[in-house]
Design a protein around this motif. Sequence first.
Motif, PDB file in Angstrom:
ATOM      1  N   PRO A 416       0.905  74.335 -40.250  1.00 25.17           N
ATOM      2  CA  PRO A 416       2.327  74.052 -40.472  1.00 25.17           C
ATOM      3  C   PRO A 416       2.854  74.598 -41.800  1.00 25.17           C
ATOM      4  CG  PRO A 416       1.011  72.074 -40.741  1.00 25.17           C
ATOM      5  CD  PRO A 416       0.091  73.118 -40.225  1.00 25.17           C
ATOM      6  N   GLU A 417       1.946  74.923 -42.695  1.00 21.33           N
ATOM      7  CA  GLU A 417       2.419  75.389 -44.005  1.00 21.33           C
ATOM      8  C   GLU A 417       2.585  76.894 -44.048  1.00 21.33           C
ATOM      9  OE1 GLU A 417       3.559  73.340 -46.293  1.00 21.33           O
ATOM     10  OE2 GLU A 417       3.130  71.893 -44.706  1.00 21.33           O
ATOM     11  N   PHE A 418       2.380  77.556 -42.911  1.00 16.90           N
ATOM     12  CA  PHE A 418       2.476  79.012 -42.898  1.00 16.90           C
ATOM     13  C   PHE A 418       3.888  79.432 -43.316  1.00 16.90           C
ATOM     14  CE2 PHE A 418       3.241  83.144 -41.000  1.00 16.90           C
ATOM     15  CZ  PHE A 418       2.085  83.832 -41.329  1.00 16.90           C
ATOM     16  N   GLY A 419       3.959  80.289 -44.282  1.00 24.05           N
ATOM     17  CA  GLY A 419       5.255  80.824 -44.721  1.00 24.05           C
ATOM     18  C   GLY A 419       6.037  79.876 -45.610  1.00 24.05           C
ATOM     19  N   ALA A 420       5.377  78.814 -46.107  1.00 25.02           N
ATOM     20  CA  ALA A 420       6.105  77.825 -46.915  1.00 25.02           C
ATOM     21  C   ALA A 420       6.630  78.440 -48.207  1.00 25.02           C
ATOM     22  CB  ALA A 420       5.199  76.639 -47.221  1.00 25.02           C
ATOM     23  N   GLU A 421       5.919  79.417 -48.747  1.00 27.82           N
ATOM     24  CA  GLU A 421       6.301  80.018 -50.026  1.00 27.82           C
ATOM     25  C   GLU A 421       7.284  81.170 -49.859  1.00 27.82           C
ATOM     26  OE1 GLU A 421       4.990  78.630 -52.760  1.00 27.82           O
ATOM     27  OE2 GLU A 421       3.944  77.238 -51.410  1.00 27.82           O
ATOM     28  N   TYR A 431       7.178  81.080 -27.423  1.00 34.24           N
ATOM     29  CA  TYR A 431       6.719  79.711 -27.253  1.00 34.24           C
ATOM     30  C   TYR A 431       6.778  78.993 -28.599  1.00 34.24           C
ATOM     31  CZ  TYR A 431       4.842  81.932 -23.131  1.00 34.24           C
ATOM     32  OH  TYR A 431       4.709  82.652 -21.978  1.00 34.24           O
ATOM     33  N   PRO A 432       7.106  77.700 -28.578  1.00 30.72           N
ATOM     34  CA  PRO A 432       7.124  76.950 -29.830  1.00 30.72           C
ATOM     35  C   PRO A 432       5.717  76.884 -30.409  1.00 30.72           C
ATOM     36  CG  PRO A 432       7.629  75.512 -27.959  1.00 30.72           C
ATOM     37  CD  PRO A 432       7.442  76.868 -27.408  1.00 30.72           C
ATOM     38  N   THR A 433       5.619  76.979 -31.713  1.00 28.89           N
ATOM     39  CA  THR A 433       4.308  76.978 -32.332  1.00 28.89           C
ATOM     40  C   THR A 433       4.406  76.341 -33.701  1.00 28.89           C
ATOM     41  OG1 THR A 433       2.566  78.407 -33.171  1.00 28.89           O
ATOM     42  CG2 THR A 433       4.749  79.341 -33.101  1.00 28.89           C
ATOM     43  N   GLU A 434       3.296  75.763 -34.100  1.00 26.89           N
ATOM     44  CA  GLU A 434       3.272  75.060 -35.368  1.00 26.89           C
ATOM     45  C   GLU A 434       3.576  75.996 -36.535  1.00 26.89           C
ATOM     46  OE1 GLU A 434      -0.430  73.225 -36.368  1.00 26.89           O
ATOM     47  OE2 GLU A 434       0.496  71.248 -36.445  1.00 26.89           O
TER      48      GLU A 434
END
Lengths: 502, 223
Positions: A416-421, A431-434
Motif C-alpha cells: 500500500p505504500e507504493f508511490g507514497a513519496e 483491476y483495483p490493486t493495493e
Amino acid sequence: MDAPKPQAVTLTIDEREVTVPKGTTILRAAESIGIEIPRYCYHPGLSSPAQCRICLVEVVGAPKLAASCVTEAMEGQQVRTQSEPALEMRRGVLEFYLANHPLDCPICDQSGECKLQDYVHAEGREHGRSREPKRVFGRDDFGGDVLFYGDRCVMCTRCVRFMNEMAQDPRLAVVERGNRSIIDTFFDEGVEGSPYSGNIVDICPVGALVSKDFLHKARAWDLEHTPSVCPNCSQGCNIEIHTRDNLVQRLKPRDNPEVNQYWMCDYGRARYEWLNRGDRIEAPLIRTGERDARAAASWEEAIRAAAAELGGAEGPVRAVASAFVSNEALVALATLVEALGGGEIVFRSPRTVGEIPLPGFEKLARREDLAPNREGAEALGMKRVGTNDATGGLESLAAHAGKLVVLGDELEDAGPEFGAEAAAYLYLGSYPTEGAGRAKVVLPITTFAEEEGSFTNHARIVQRYEPALQAPGMARPAATVLEALRAALGTPAGALAGRRGS
Amino acid sequence: MSDGRTHRDTPFRNPGWAGNTGEFDLTEAQVRGDDYVATRPLDGGHASGAPTYPYLLAEKDPSAPLFEGPYRVRFDKILTRYPDRQGALLPVLNLAQELRGHISPETMDEVAGMLGLADAYVRGVATFYTMYNKRPVGRYLIQVCTNISCNLCGGDEVLAAFLEHAGVELGGTSDDGLFTVTEVECLAACGFPTAVQINSRYYENVIPVGVPDLLDRLRRGVQ
C-alpha cells in the motif's frame, strides 16, 4: 541444388478449369476455386487416410468414384463433384453414419458446428429409413478437458492422428473392430497431462469429443467470434475469442501457417477467466484527501487532474509498464515519458522454466515468457525487472520521489505504500490493486480483449487483435488515454519520431 | 449329360449329420503323430508361433514371465522375420497368449515395452482381433459359429446347449474353470455345420444332443 519447380496441371472441376501445382489433391484443387467437397477424416494439418469415404467424387473415365482427399489431380482430368453417382454415393455414406448416430442435436455441444449436420442438411436423405434400435456406446472421460461421446463418433481418426503425428504422444487408439470400433485411451491413461490435447476437440468434425469446460455452456450459434491473439505466452497464437453476454466463453485457434498452423496449447486455451473478472475499475478516480478517499470523475476532469499533477510536479519521471498491454499503449507511454523529460521504463513479466514445443509443428511452443508483448516492450527500450513470477523488482521505484506512471501492471506485491513519496503518481489499470492506493489519479483502461491493438511475439511478428468485449463502465484503451493526457500536457506529438524511425 | 438328363435332374441329397466319425476318440498324438505333438511348440522350429495348443492349456498362467527359455528363442526368431517390430506384433501377442492364456492390459503393456511400440497402438491391434482373449478363459475355450450356414443348421441351438450343459453365461467361464463358451462370426467351416472350435481343434457337424457327451469327454481330458 535448387528444388525442382512444381509443375502445374490443369484439370476441370464441375466444368470449371483450374490450374494447380502437380501433387495437389483433387480436394485441395476444388477448394482453391471455392468448391467444398465434404470431408471428415481429411484435415489439412494431418495425414490423409481416406477413411471416412465422404469426399467421393466422380472422375470421368475412372472405373469407380475416387476419394478426393488422396487422389492427385492429373492433367486434363474431368472431375464432377455434383454428379448423380457422386451424390448418390455420398448420400449412402451419410445414411451409414446416421445408422447408429443418436441424433441428439438439441443437446450436443457441437450443434451448429457439426459437419454431420451440415452435410446431411446439404446433401443427405430427407428421412431416415432405419427402423432398428440404435446401438449405444456411451461416453468416456478422456482425462484433461476432454470428454468422448462414442455414439456420435464417425471414426474419422483425426484425434488419433493428431496425437500420433502432431503431439507425437500416441495415447489414443482405435480399439475393437468393425461395428464395435471405438476411440479409446490405453486403459486408465487418458490424454491428461498432454499439453496440446485440447486440439482434438477442435478438429473433431462431429460432437464426439467435447470440452468439459465448455460443455452445455453456450450454443455455438450464440457465440460471437472475434479474431485475436492469445495473451498467455509470447508465442502469440492466432485465436478466436468466442463471446456471449459480454463474457469470454472459450478460446479457439485460428489458422496461421507461420505462427501456430491450426493449433494452440491447453495452457493458453484454459486461461481466459481473468477477462471475465467483474472487479474492474470502471470510472476515473481522483484522490480527494487522504488515501482511500477517492471520487469518481469524468474523463475530462480526470485527464485535467492528471495533467496538472504530472505537469506541476518536480523531479525525474519513471514508469512501470506491463508486457500484457498493446504496442500502441507502450508507444504512447514511451512518448509521454519522453515528453515529460525522459526516464527509465521498466516492466515485469512472468516466465516459466522451459518451453513446451509441439513436436509435429516446431514453430509452435508454449514459450518461456508468459506475457504476450515482452518483445514489444523490449523493442521500445523498456527493461524487464523482477522475478520469474512477475513480482519484485520495483523496490527502487516504490520510494521514487519524482513523477511515477504505472501502466497495466497490477502491482500485486507492491504494497500500500507504493508511490507514497512520489511527487506525482498516476496509475492506469484495469483491476483495483493495493499498489495503486497512493495514486493521485487512477484511470481505468481496457484489457486486450476490449480494444483494438497489436502484440509483438517472440519472433518479432506484430499481430493485430480486435475488440471482442464491451469495456466495462468508462474504461478506455490505454493508448487513447495516454494520447489524451499527452495532449492535455501540451507536449508535441511524435516526440518519439526519431526513435521510431531507427 | 449324354443320356439327355441335365444336372438339374440329379436328385439332391442332403448329407445331413455325418454321425460320430470316431474322431473324438483319437488323441492329438494319434491324429498328428507323436513327433509333431512332442516337438512342435518348444523347439522354436515352428514358424507362426501359433496359439492355443490343447495339451499346453493346463500350464497356462496369467502371471507367467514373458518369453524366457525356449520362449525367448521363439520370440527372437519371430523378430528376425519382420523388417520392423511393428510387423512382429501379431505373432508376439500369439506367443504371449500361448503362455498366459489371455492378453491382459499388463501383457499389452509388457509387449509394447519389448517391441518399443506405443501402448495405445498395441491395444488397438490386440482388440482388433477376436482371437486374442482379452479376459481369462477356461481350460477349454468353446467357440460356436452362429453365422449363416451354421445358423441354418441349428447353430443357435448348439450354442444354447453348450451354455446349458457347461452351466455358463455367454462369454463367461464355468465355476470349475473348465469351459468358456463364446459365439464367433465364422469359423470358415461352412461345409460341415454346425462348426465349433474348442481350443485349436475344430468339431464339425455338431448337434445339440451330442453336446453333453462332448463336454463329458473334455472333462475327462479326452479331446
